[in-house]
Enzyme design. Structure first.
Site, PDB file in Angstrom:
ATOM      1  N   ASN A  35       0.868  -1.176   0.000  1.00 62.06           N
ATOM      2  CA  ASN A  35       0.000   0.000   0.000  1.00 62.06           C
ATOM      3  C   ASN A  35       0.906   1.226   0.000  1.00 62.06           C
ATOM      4  OD1 ASN A  35      -1.786   2.056   0.569  1.00 62.06           O
ATOM      5  ND2 ASN A  35      -2.297   1.330   2.640  1.00 62.06           N
ATOM      6  N   LYS A  37       0.157   4.249  -0.323  1.00 62.56           N
ATOM      7  CA  LYS A  37      -0.497   5.430   0.277  1.00 62.56           C
ATOM      8  C   LYS A  37      -0.278   6.660  -0.612  1.00 62.56           C
ATOM      9  CE  LYS A  37      -0.147   3.259   4.754  1.00 62.56           C
ATOM     10  NZ  LYS A  37      -0.084   3.381   6.190  1.00 62.56           N
ATOM     11  N   HIS A  68      -9.461   1.356   4.794  1.00 64.49           N
ATOM     12  CA  HIS A  68      -8.203   1.541   5.523  1.00 64.49           C
ATOM     13  C   HIS A  68      -8.440   2.515   6.675  1.00 64.49           C
ATOM     14  CE1 HIS A  68      -4.116   2.671   6.507  1.00 64.49           C
ATOM     15  NE2 HIS A  68      -3.745   1.538   5.935  1.00 64.49           N
ATOM     16  N   GLU A 119      -6.838   4.918   7.721  1.00 65.90           N
ATOM     17  CA  GLU A 119      -6.595   6.332   7.375  1.00 65.90           C
ATOM     18  C   GLU A 119      -7.792   6.918   6.630  1.00 65.90           C
ATOM     19  OE1 GLU A 119      -2.843   5.513   5.534  1.00 65.90           O
ATOM     20  OE2 GLU A 119      -2.021   5.042   7.510  1.00 65.90           O
ATOM     21  N   GLU A 140      -5.388  -4.718  10.753  1.00 68.39           N
ATOM     22  CA  GLU A 140      -4.338  -3.709  10.939  1.00 68.39           C
ATOM     23  C   GLU A 140      -4.619  -2.906  12.205  1.00 68.39           C
ATOM     24  OE1 GLU A 140      -2.287  -2.634   7.044  1.00 68.39           O
ATOM     25  OE2 GLU A 140      -4.060  -1.402   7.151  1.00 68.39           O
ATOM     26  N   GLY A 187       2.587   2.339  10.830  1.00 71.65           N
ATOM     27  CA  GLY A 187       3.573   3.410  10.654  1.00 71.65           C
ATOM     28  C   GLY A 187       4.262   3.828  11.940  1.00 71.65           C
ATOM     29  N   SER A 242       3.496  -2.072  10.422  1.00 73.37           N
ATOM     30  CA  SER A 242       4.954  -2.105  10.597  1.00 73.37           C
ATOM     31  C   SER A 242       5.560  -3.470  10.295  1.00 73.37           C
ATOM     32  CB  SER A 242       5.343  -1.631  12.001  1.00 73.37           C
ATOM     33  OG  SER A 242       4.902  -0.294  12.193  1.00 73.37           O
TER      34      SER A 242
END
Ligand code: PGA
Length: 257
Positions: free
Chosen positions: A10, A12, A99, A101, A173, A179, A219
């Protein structure tokens, strides 16, 4: 039954079109098309899908193309949106939905995620449905974290025909691991993925649950990927930061061979 592993990068909101083209070319150059028991997917930004598709086609690569989001309508007055049909036409076989985000910064709801997944399935694109709890929920306890995630999975499945459930991919996730350099332990990830599979079995039956591939994301790096790979309910990874370096990304792919 161990399912065919899936490792998806991904990217992003990273890479210009030129950078995305170069990164995909570099990944192809280092990739051997005999990684039979693992499927590899690149999810660049929308604007680079065509260029990355051209690289993959030219290379006759086994690597599949994926998008990072979609809108559920076919076409029309939806400024800025991209439809499943458009993704199909450019060669996407996968698309990430829900996701964390997108949920956080773009207000995507569980209901939106389900509608997107359903629309993708209607054009034969595999949705990668992301779920995961925040640190506030995790700190309350493992049971609460699983309850939270199961609600997200159940809500996404509500929109999908039972016969199609086996075709989706779910990515677990935990938001506290995305991250941050902090990963879930393989035990935590396995417990959550097993819980997600049990939830899918309750809703759509054991056959469908056995087919669904469940990825871990947060991560994941070449150094820790091998510790997740043997877990019975973890069928691959959704990779953010490490997907932007071809050697790191392929190091993770190799861990799932
Ligand atoms: P990360 O991102 O690997 O950088 O933690 C994973 C993701 O958000 O999909």
């Amino acid at each position: 039954m161990k399912r065919r592993a899936l490792v998806a990068g991904n990217w992003k909101m990273n890479t210009t079109v030129v950078e995305a083209t170069m990164l995909s070319q570099d990944i192809c150059n280092r990739y051997y098309n005999d990684y039979d028991n693992v499927e590899t997917v690149l999810c660049p930004p929308f604007i680079s899908l065509k260029s990355v598709a051209t690289v993959l086609d030219y290379d006759k690569s086994d690597i599949a193309l994926g998008a990072q989001d979609v809108f559920w309508e076919k076409s029309g007055a939806y400024t800025g949106a991209i439809s499943p049909q458009m993704l199909k036409a450019v060669g996407c076989r996968y698309c990430i939905v829900g996701h964390s985000e997108r949920r956080e910064y773009f207000g995507e709801s569980n209901n939106d995620v389900g509608r997107k997944a359903k629309a993708l399935l209607s054009v034969d694109i595999t949705p990668i449905v992301c779920v995961g709890e925040g640190i506030d929920v995790r700190e309350v306890g493992a049971g609460e974290a699983l309850d939270f995630v199961v609600v997200q999975v159940a809500a996404a499945l509500e929109s999908i025909d039972f016969a199609d459930v086996g075709r989706i991919v779910v990515a677990y996730e935990p938001i506290w691991a995305i991250g941050t350099g902090r990963t879930a332990t393989p035990e935590i990830a396995q417990d959550m993925c097993a819980g997600i599979r049990a939830c899918i079995a309750d809703i759509a039956g054991a056959d469908a649950a056995n087919k669904v591939r469940i990825l871990y994301g947060g991560s994941m790096k070449p150094e820790n990927a091998a510790s997740f790979a043997p877990e019975p309910d973890i069928d691959g990874g959704l990779i953010g930061g490490a997907a932007l370096k071809s050697q790191d990304f392929l190091g993770i792919v190799k861990a799932f061979i």
